[in-house]
Design a protein around this motif. Structure first.
Motif, short mmCIF file in Angstrom:
data_model
loop_
_atom_site.label_atom_id
_atom_site.label_comp_id
_atom_site.label_asym_id
_atom_site.label_seq_id
_atom_site.Cartn_x
_atom_site.Cartn_y
_atom_site.Cartn_z
N PHE A 34 0.79 -1.14 0.06
CA PHE A 34 0.09 0.01 0.16
C PHE A 34 1.05 1.33 -0.04
O PHE A 34 0.65 2.01 -0.63
CB PHE A 34 -1.01 0.10 1.30
CG PHE A 34 -2.16 0.95 0.95
CD1 PHE A 34 -3.22 0.76 0.34
CD2 PHE A 34 -1.60 2.49 1.55
CE1 PHE A 34 -4.15 1.71 0.24
CE2 PHE A 34 -2.89 3.58 1.43
CZ PHE A 34 -3.74 3.11 0.66
N ASN A 35 1.99 1.13 0.72
CA ASN A 35 2.56 2.46 0.81
C ASN A 35 3.35 2.70 -0.50
O ASN A 35 3.61 3.55 -0.85
CB ASN A 35 3.86 2.16 2.04
CG ASN A 35 4.91 3.18 1.67
OD1 ASN A 35 4.60 4.32 2.30
ND2 ASN A 35 6.08 2.98 1.78
N GLN A 36 3.84 1.56 -0.96
CA GLN A 36 4.47 1.89 -2.50
C GLN A 36 3.61 2.11 -3.44
O GLN A 36 3.72 3.09 -4.29
CB GLN A 36 5.30 0.28 -2.77
CG GLN A 36 5.60 0.25 -4.29
CD GLN A 36 6.94 0.91 -4.15
OE1 GLN A 36 7.51 1.54 -3.11
NE2 GLN A 36 7.84 1.10 -5.28
N PHE A 37 2.31 1.60 -3.42
CA PHE A 37 1.30 2.03 -4.30
C PHE A 37 1.19 3.55 -4.27
O PHE A 37 0.91 4.35 -5.09
CB PHE A 37 -0.06 1.15 -4.00
CG PHE A 37 -1.14 1.38 -4.96
CD1 PHE A 37 -1.05 1.24 -6.25
CD2 PHE A 37 -2.30 1.96 -4.67
CE1 PHE A 37 -2.09 1.50 -7.16
CE2 PHE A 37 -3.45 2.14 -5.36
CZ PHE A 37 -3.25 1.89 -6.78
N VAL A 38 0.66 3.96 -3.06
CA VAL A 38 0.56 5.58 -2.84
C VAL A 38 1.86 6.27 -3.19
O VAL A 38 1.53 7.19 -4.07
CB VAL A 38 0.13 5.68 -1.47
CG1 VAL A 38 0.14 7.29 -1.09
CG2 VAL A 38 -1.24 5.17 -1.02
N GLN A 39 2.90 6.04 -3.06
CA GLN A 39 4.17 6.69 -3.16
C GLN A 39 4.61 6.75 -4.62
O GLN A 39 5.16 7.76 -5.21
CB GLN A 39 5.10 6.26 -2.36
CG GLN A 39 5.08 6.47 -0.73
CD GLN A 39 4.92 7.77 -0.55
OE1 GLN A 39 5.70 9.00 -0.85
NE2 GLN A 39 4.00 8.00 0.61
N THR A 40 4.07 5.88 -5.29
CA THR A 40 4.42 5.59 -6.74
C THR A 40 3.38 6.07 -7.68
O THR A 40 3.80 5.96 -8.92
CB THR A 40 5.24 4.42 -7.05
OG1 THR A 40 4.10 3.28 -6.89
CG2 THR A 40 6.39 4.05 -6.43
N THR A 41 2.27 6.39 -7.39
CA THR A 41 1.03 6.44 -8.19
C THR A 41 0.75 8.27 -7.95
O THR A 41 0.35 8.56 -7.14
CB THR A 41 -0.11 5.92 -7.79
OG1 THR A 41 0.10 4.61 -7.57
CG2 THR A 41 -1.21 6.00 -8.71
N PRO A 42 1.23 8.97 -9.03
CA PRO A 42 1.33 10.48 -8.83
C PRO A 42 -0.05 10.99 -8.36
O PRO A 42 -0.15 11.95 -7.39
CB PRO A 42 1.60 11.14 -10.10
CG PRO A 42 2.27 9.95 -10.71
CD PRO A 42 1.67 8.44 -10.42
#
Length: 190
Positions: A99-107
């Motif tokens: 989830f963290n990665q998804f939020v951080q890498t989805t502009p």
């Protein structure tokens, strides 16, 4: 009559022994083969998850003073008119890291979060369970698992708890569902 019985007995014996019946040891081999294949698939899945987990950033800090950190975020949120998004979980949790990665890498998600929230990763692990803080918010991890999201208004009042499984899609998260979740709890602009 004895001849007839003898012929009948031979006939039935012949039929019985001519059937294609697997010996018991062959059946056990098949069952063991299925178990081995299942165990191998499970081991392979665990290996892939471990490799994925190793590559993802680890945003949770077991040594952090969560209570003080959240108080600091409340002060900052008041000044900036933002809500506080607490993502509770740990670096042991693949879904938390995803989830963290998804939020951080989805502009568009990163922009939505940065504009409307002070974001905090509340650690739950054997090193630091943050029991006092979790109790304050009703121990949502016990009920929903991890990650679990605790939304606070700018004054630190809990306004929502969100389980994460409803945001999932396949082996990740749904952009639309996550966007809707973040959008629903943005602060009301005065």
């Amino acid at each position: 009559m004895k001849k007839l019985l003898l012929i009948g007995f031979w006939g039935i014996s012949f039929l019985c022994f001519s059937q294609n019946v697997k010996p018991m040891e062959d059946k056990n081999k098949d069952e063991k083969a299925l178990l081995v294949k299942s165990d191998q698939a499970e081991l392979e899945a665990k290996k892939k998850a471990a490799e994925e987990k190793a590559k993802l950033p680890k945003p949770y800090d077991p040594k952090a003073d969560a209570e003080q950190d959240i108080q600091n975020l409340i002060a900052k949120a008041k000044k900036e008119n933002k809500n506080i998004m607490i993502q509770a979980g740990g670096n042991w949790c693949i879904w938390c890291l995803r989830f963290n990665q998804f939020v951080q890498t989805t502009p568009e998600l990163k922009k939505l979060v940065d504009s409307n929230y002070e974001y905090y990763h509340l650690n739950y692990s054997p090193d630091n369970k943050n029991e006092k803080i979790f109790a304050k918010y009703g121990n949502p991890g016990d009920k929903f698992g991890y990650p679990v999201f605790i939304v606070l208004d700018k004054n630190g009042k809990m306004i929502h708890v969100q389980q994460s499984d409803v945001l999932e899609e396949g082996k990740g998260y749904s952009l639309e569902k996550v966007k809707e979740f973040f959008g629903q709890w943005t602060p009301k602009k005065s």
